[in-house]
Each structure stands twice: as C-alpha cells, then as structure tokens.
Design an enzyme around this catalytic site. Structure first.
Site, PDB file in Angstrom:
ATOM      1  N   ASP A 478       0.836  -1.206   0.000  1.00  0.00           N
ATOM      2  CA  ASP A 478       0.000   0.000   0.000  1.00  0.00           C
ATOM      3  C   ASP A 478       0.869   1.253   0.000  1.00  0.00           C
ATOM      4  O   ASP A 478       2.072   1.214   0.302  1.00  0.00           O
ATOM      5  CB  ASP A 478      -0.897  -0.035   1.252  1.00  0.00           C
ATOM      6  CG  ASP A 478      -2.217   0.680   1.045  1.00  0.00           C
ATOM      7  OD1 ASP A 478      -2.311   1.507   0.118  1.00  0.00           O
ATOM      8  OD2 ASP A 478      -3.147   0.419   1.831  1.00  0.00           O
ATOM      9  N   ASP A 548     -10.830   1.935  -3.144  1.00  0.00           N
ATOM     10  CA  ASP A 548     -11.403   1.630  -1.834  1.00  0.00           C
ATOM     11  C   ASP A 548     -12.927   1.648  -1.900  1.00  0.00           C
ATOM     12  O   ASP A 548     -13.593   1.244  -0.955  1.00  0.00           O
ATOM     13  CB  ASP A 548     -10.927   2.656  -0.793  1.00  0.00           C
ATOM     14  CG  ASP A 548      -9.523   2.329  -0.301  1.00  0.00           C
ATOM     15  OD1 ASP A 548      -9.020   1.236  -0.614  1.00  0.00           O
ATOM     16  OD2 ASP A 548      -8.931   3.173   0.399  1.00  0.00           O
TER      17      ASP A 548
HETATM   18  C1  GLA Z   1      -5.717   2.081   2.158  1.00  0.00           C
HETATM   19  C2  GLA Z   1      -6.097   0.905   1.295  1.00  0.00           C
HETATM   20  C3  GLA Z   1      -7.134   0.079   1.990  1.00  0.00           C
HETATM   21  C4  GLA Z   1      -6.617  -0.393   3.322  1.00  0.00           C
HETATM   22  C5  GLA Z   1      -6.156   0.785   4.141  1.00  0.00           C
HETATM   23  C6  GLA Z   1      -5.442   0.346   5.411  1.00  0.00           C
HETATM   24  O1  GLA Z   1      -6.752   2.979   2.269  1.00  0.00           O
HETATM   25  O2  GLA Z   1      -6.547   1.337   0.028  1.00  0.00           O
HETATM   26  O3  GLA Z   1      -7.522  -1.011   1.187  1.00  0.00           O
HETATM   27  O4  GLA Z   1      -5.564  -1.291   3.124  1.00  0.00           O
HETATM   28  O5  GLA Z   1      -5.271   1.632   3.434  1.00  0.00           O
HETATM   29  O6  GLA Z   1      -4.992   1.392   6.157  1.00  0.00           O
END
Ligand code: GLA
Length: 743
Positions: A478, A548
């Site tokens: 990430d 997301d």
């Molecule tokens: C980001 C990612 C999510 C999740 C969060 C965790 O927003 O896109 O899928 O992994 O971080 O903090």
C-alpha cells in the site's frame, strides 16, 4: 510485425498486424519527421504527408524562414529552443545556461527482440515475438545523442517507445525535460479522453473536444495518482467503443508524469507523454545517459474497444510477469472493511474458519498487525508483529489459516513512516522533509526517503524477515499519501530536482527485489485504492487494488475507466458488505458478485456477520468465479453499454480467444417503469459458429426455462447483428450474467 528501412528514400516503416507507423529523414541536414500512423498501408514512401515539398518545409531552400520550418515540421522528437514553439520533448541546459538543441539523424539499427530499460518497468519481448528499431539522433554542436527506441510485437497492434539521452559533450549538462514519446498529426476534429478522479472515484472518463493550445493532465504527487492517470487518447468525433479511429498513449511509469496535447496554429496536433518536467532535472556528466520511461502507443480503427484490447493483450503478454501472470488468482477475503484495526488472531481465525467452508481460498490480514498500530495515527515503519494483538505470533496464525486449507496474505505500507513510531524516533532523517520546516502530514504519516539505499535496505530486510517467518503467499503493498515537502538528507542541492524520479526508481528496485526473492509471491499494489494503478506497477504486481470504493454501482464507472487501458486480470475487485462503507448504498449481494467477477474477485467483509442469505450465496459465487475466470482473465473485452454515459444501464462482455464461449454481464442500475427489454448487440464472436445463451445456472436464457441442451441455437452473426434482449428486472441495481456457449 515488421520494421524496415528504405535506404534510398530514407524511410522507416513499422508494421503491426493492422497498423503502420512511418517516419522519414528529411533534408540534407537529416531531420526526422513523422509521416503517418494509422491503418496498415503497403507503400512506405508517404513522406509527401510531411509536406516536404511545400515551403516552409524545405529548410535548405528557405534559410530566411528557417524558424517557420521549425515551427510546423512534424518532428519525431521535438527539441527546445531553436524555433519550434510548440511543446518540446527535450530540454537540456549547458554550462552557459543555453537551452537550444537541434537533433538530426546519425544512425540506426534494427534488431529482433527488445532490450531492457535499466531500473525501469517496461514491456519485454523475445527475438521471435518482437522487433526493435533504434534511431540515434545527434546535436552536432552540443554533442549530445538521443536514441529513439521503437518496438513492435507479434500479433499486437501497439508500439513501445522510449528515449535515451547521452551526453558526449565532455562537460556536465542538466536535463530538464525528456519526454518518452511525441506524435505529430494533422488534427481531424479530434476529441480527447483523459481519466480523472479522486480517492474512491478513480479513473472517470473525461471526453472533451481538442481546443487550440496546450491541454492535458499531470501528476505532481510523486505517484501516478487517483486524480489523473498517465493515459491520453485522441479520437474522431464519431468514435465510440466499437467504431472510429482512436490514438491512445499510456505511460509505463508510476511517478510524476505529464500528458500533453497541443493543437497548433496550423491545426496540427502534437501528443506526448513522459516524466513531468515540473520539479524535474537530472545532472548528466560526460558519457552518462538518461533513460526515459516507456510509452505505449496504440492506434485502433475499431474504436475505444479496439484500443483497449490492444493494451490488454500487450500488458498481459509483454508487461505482467511472474508465477500468477496466466493463472487464476486465489479468491481472497480481506479483513479491512470487516474489522478495520479492531482484530486479533481469534477474530481472523474465525473469519478463516467460516470463509474456508464457503470455498474462499486466502485470508489477507490488512493494516494493524504490527508495532503499536491500533489506529491510523502511528507505527508505520515498525514492521514487527504485535504479539499482544496476535497471540502466539504470526506463524501460529498463518499455520491455523493454512490448516483450514487457506493461503495467507499480509499488508505492508513500506514507503511510510509515522512521526509516532520507533523508526522515526531512531531515524528522523529518513523521512522526506525540508530542514527547518514542519512537514505537512497526511493520515498522520510521512514518506520515507526511498532515494536512499540505507533506507530501502532496512525496510526491505524488515519485510523479508516477516515474509520468511511464516508461510505468507501474498503481499498487499500500500501507499497512502502523496509526496510533499521534498527534501532528502543525502541528495546534494544540485541534484534535488532528481528526487521524484529517484524515489520512483527506489520503489521499483525494492519491488523487483521482493519478487526476485519470493518468486511465487502474489503481489498486489495499492495506493489508497487506485492511486497508483498504472502500467509501471503492473510490471511488478499482476494485480492492483482498483479502489477503496467497493460499492457495486460506483465500481461500474471505476471499472469502465480501468478497462479502457488495463486487462481485467489486473483489477482488484471485491464483494463488500452493505450499506456500503463509502456511499451507504445497499445493492443486492448477487450484483456485487457479478461486478467483482470482472476483476480478480474476492471478499472484503466479515463473513461471520453478514446476513445468512448473503453468506449462503458465496459457494455459488465461488463456483461462478471458477467457471468464468478463464474467459474474463484471458479473453477479449467488449463494452456493450456504459452506465457512465447513459445513467441507467451497464453491460460488458469477455470473449474467449478461441471464440467458443463468452460471458455477458448486464446491470440494470436504475429501474424505470413501463419499459421493455433492452436490445444489446454482442461483439467478438465467430460469425459462423453456433451458440447457446445460458443463464448462470446453465438453464436456457432465451426462454428462461429448460436445460442447456434444449436452449435455442443462434449463430454468432445473428447475436452480433441482431443482438439479444436483456430482460427488464424488478428493482434497482439488478444484474444478470449470460453465458454464451458454442453449441
Ligand atoms: C488504504 C487501502 C485500503 C486499506 C487501508 C489500510 O486505504 O486502500 O484497502 O488497506 O489503506 O490502512
């Protein structure tokens, strides 16, 4: 595929199955001009298209107006400062501060195969399935060389371009602009498409007319970004998904980029893409070279769909690598939306227990398993398992998950550091910041200085230690904030302009190490969802989390934008719980499944707590995934209707390469009263093959009754010319799958 050079006419011709790309060396001086890119033609000498017989296109016969020549000639790689006042591809500064360069032809070579781009992601090819042309251009006065590289691939209508700048001047030069590609054409009343967005709203399609002057998109965020994407295309006014001429460009790069279209005074268009020149400079000592990232060019005479299919084929066959490239990916369940930070080993084992019985194949433990990470305010950088949370440690948890027949995956955010972390307390200088200024935080985090090898080595060893401590088969990498307050404790002042590109190279280097040391690891990139969903990252990870936003309706727009460039095999798509965490909308579990089937497919919910009715549908969804994923992952993609255009109905299909079967998905987003079924024409089938239309349970779609064998048989020609009827459904957000199967 072929590349030829006609020595007497001084013409280069690149042929792909259905396109030709032609350049010519012009005038005694040897300028390299662009003549043609479009449908395949058999003649190579079409240099008249460059207007070389019209003044002012004959510089040696018209010295008094040389600047006019520079300002309208279709340069293959335009330079700055001599009189082409359109956007340049190259700008260098010498020790006197002069910035004028003129490039002319020096030599060329044509080889079978394709060379690697050092340190950069790029398409690859063998001596059998690719050919490369390298044209060396030179500035005789300034003593620099620019090697323009063009590769073509067997069976694919795409061209990969990049440029290499070499300093032969004996002095130190500063490179301040080096685009990857430039393409000059006459304007044909073109529209342009770019992709824009935001967090949870990535890759919306923006189509506008091309106006006079400079237009385009860029990123200054240090990542390709959710706000814009390094893709741009020109298309005829009448072009749509299935017809019309389209010119697409996508950049294989994950950092700051710029795409440009400039419509000039003479109604030519110049289209380019490359590293964003803002905040970029690169010191080139004598005999040093700089490689630009690679740009992919696609011309399609079959509308946007033809362009997408060329990108998909190229990326699947010549960019994505590794163990999972051609494989079905394990169906995963990720605990992020299920638990956020509130989990322990027991909760995860409960989820695994339940998920494994339903056919789900891998548990992914998301953010919150390390250091003091009980919320998103602290601990990034402290990559040691929190054994208070995960009692028994990571190995115990992974073994328990494995015992249930599931694989195990884990989340990292390797590029980050929180001010409240042991790592920051020990190494504050490892964070990007400007001395004496309080850095701006985002999600309470700062970015590690990935231009430094001591920093990346440290992080890599931490990640490696975790991965070696248990049977971990997947990593979600990430990246959750943009870069700002650019300052590196190690880079000297005169090289600070190199920071962004060096940072991107640092990320690439680390991901390369990771997949080299763990060749069977499934890597999924992510950046607050789709904030770094680009062709650069695809070279390292065969799939990327698209957004997301897991709401099935929002996903229709996001996935449509993604599919314009990226194969469905690359698109992270999960079924989540409702009301949806991003928009509060409730959609049928079945529709969420159909939409997620267009990507890698997985779950993002607490399977132990969702309604029983939904849970009971999971085994059937798992069966659908196994039944259809080969078609979706490896087939040809066609868009049949666009919800983002019509506001109520979405439909797409994937057709197996051998055309024996296809999967049509249709989503009636908004129910309207008193409407009849909708006619949709299919694409990509074999006109002469006979097919049956089946529901997902194998019953006859055309009558709604009967088993597969009794279903009506129709030819591909009928299905493509007359189309099929998509039944009206009751209620909003309803969807169907139709399996088109050879009879
Ligand atoms: C980001 C990612 C999510 C999740 C969060 C965790 O927003 O896109 O899928 O992994 O971080 O903090």
């Amino acid at each position: 595929m072929n590349i030829t050079f006609d020595g007497s006419a001084r013409i280069f011709k690149l042929d792909t199955p259905r396109t030709s790309y032609i350049m010519g060396i012009v005038s005694e001086e040897g300028f390299l001009g662009h003549a043609y890119y479009g449908k395949k033609i058999s003649d190579d000498d079409v240099t008249y298209l460059m207007r070389i017989f019209e003044a002012p296109f004959t510089p040696e016969k018209n010295e008094r107006d040389r600047l006019s020549f520079y300002d309208c000639f279709p340069f293959e790689y335009p330079t700055h400062g001599v009189g082409d006042f359109r956007e340049s591809a190259l700008r260098l500064e010498d020790e006197n501060g002069h910035r004028a360069n003129k490039l002319t032809y020096k030599s060329h070579s044509i080889i079978n195969g394709k060379k690697k781009l050092p340190g950069l992601p790029a398409t690859f090819g063998t001596e059998k399935d690719s050919m490369t042309l390298e044209i060396t251009m030179e500035d005789k006065e300034a003593k620099i060389e620019v090697v323009l590289s063009y590769s073509v691939f067997e069976g694919i209508d795409a061209i990969a371009r990049s440029a290499k700048v070499i300093n032969r001047s004996g002095k130190t030069l500063k490179l301040t602009k080096a685009m990857s590609t430039s393409l000059d054409m006459d304007n044909r009343d073109f529209d342009k498409i770019t992709l824009f967005g935001s967090w949870a709203r990535e890759k919306a399609i923006d189509r506008t007319a091309v106006g006079y002057g400079v237009q385009g998109t860029c990123s200054k965020r240090g990542v390709s970004s959710a706000q814009h994407h390094p893709f741009i295309c020109l298309l005829e006014k009448n072009a749509d998904y299935n017809k019309g001429e389209v010119y697409g460009q996508d950049l294989v790069y994950s950092g700051n980029y710029k795409t440009v279209i400039e419509r000039s005074q003479f109604d030519s268009v110049r289209m380019m893409t490359g590293i964003n020149p803002e905040d970029f400079s690169w010191t080139l000592n004598n005999n040093e070279e700089f490689n630009t990232p690679e740009a992919i060019l696609v011309y399609s005479a079959e509308g946007l769909g033809g362009m997408s299919r060329a990108f998909h084929d190229l990326y699947r066959e010549h960019l994505i690598r590794g163990y999972y490239r051609d494989k079905k990916r394990p169906i995963l369940i990720n605990n992020w939306e299920a638990t956020y930070f509130n989990f322990n080993e027991k909760k995860l084992i409960d989820i695994a227990d339940c998920a494994s019985k339903l056919g789900i194949e891998m548990l992914v433990m998301d953010d919150g398993w390390f250091g003091n990470r009980f919320d998103d305010n602290r601990a990034l950088g402290d990559w040691d398992v929190n054994e208070e949370k995960l009692k028994g440690g990571l190995k115990y948890l992974v073994d328990e998950v494995n015992k249930r027949g599931m694989k195990f995956g884990i989340w990292f955010e390797p590029e980050m550091i929180c001010p409240d972390s042991d790592l920051y307390r020990a190494h504050p200088d490892w964070a990007i910041q400007v001395n004496g200024r309080k850095p701006g935080l985002a999600r309470n985090q700062m970015v590690l200085d990935f231009t430094r090898e001591d920093v990346t080595d440290y992080i890599y060893n931490k990640v490696k230690t975790v991965l070696n401590s248990a049977n971990i088969e997947y990593v979600k990498w990430d990246m959750n904030r943009p870069l700002a307050d650019i300052g590196s404790a190690e880079l000297p002042a005169e090289r600070m302009g190199e920071f962004y590109h060096r940072y991107t190279l640092g990320v690439y280097k680390l991901q390369e190490r990771l997949i080299t040391d763990f060749p069977k690891l499934l890597l999924e990139n992510c950046a607050s969802g789709g904030g770094r969903f680009d062709a650069g990252m695809l070279y390292y990870s065969p799939q990327i989390w698209a957004s997301d936003d897991t709401d099935a309706v929002e996903r229709l727009r996001i996935q449509e934008g993604n599919e314009l460039v990226f194969p469905l095999s690359a698109m992270g798509a999960h079924i989540s719980d409702c009301p949806n965490h991003c928009v509060g909308r409730t959609t049928p579990f079945k529709t969420r499944g159909h939409v997620a089937l267009a990507g890698t497919f997985g779950y993002e919910l607490d399977v132990t707590r969702i309604p029983e009715e939904d849970r009971n549908m999971i085994p059937e969804q798992v069966r659908m995934y196994h039944k259809f994923n080969d078609i979706v992952r490896a087939g040809d993609y066609y868009r049949l209707a666009s919800y983002s255009e019509n506001g109520c109905f979405d439909s797409w299909m994937s057709v197996a390469k051998d055309k024996t079967e296809a999967l049509v998905t249709a989503v009636n987003v908004m129910k309207r009263p008193n409407v009849k079924s909708r006619n949709v024409k299919l694409f990509g089938l074999d006109p002469d093959k006979k097919y049956r239309l089946l529901n997902e349970d194998g019953t006859d779609y055309t009558s709604g009754m009967g088993e597969e064998g009794s279903a009506k048989v129709l030819t591909g020609k009928t299905l493509m010319n007359a189309g099929i009827q998509i039944c009206e459904t009751w209620g909003d957000f309803q969807s169907i799958l139709i399996h088109v199967k050879q009879a």
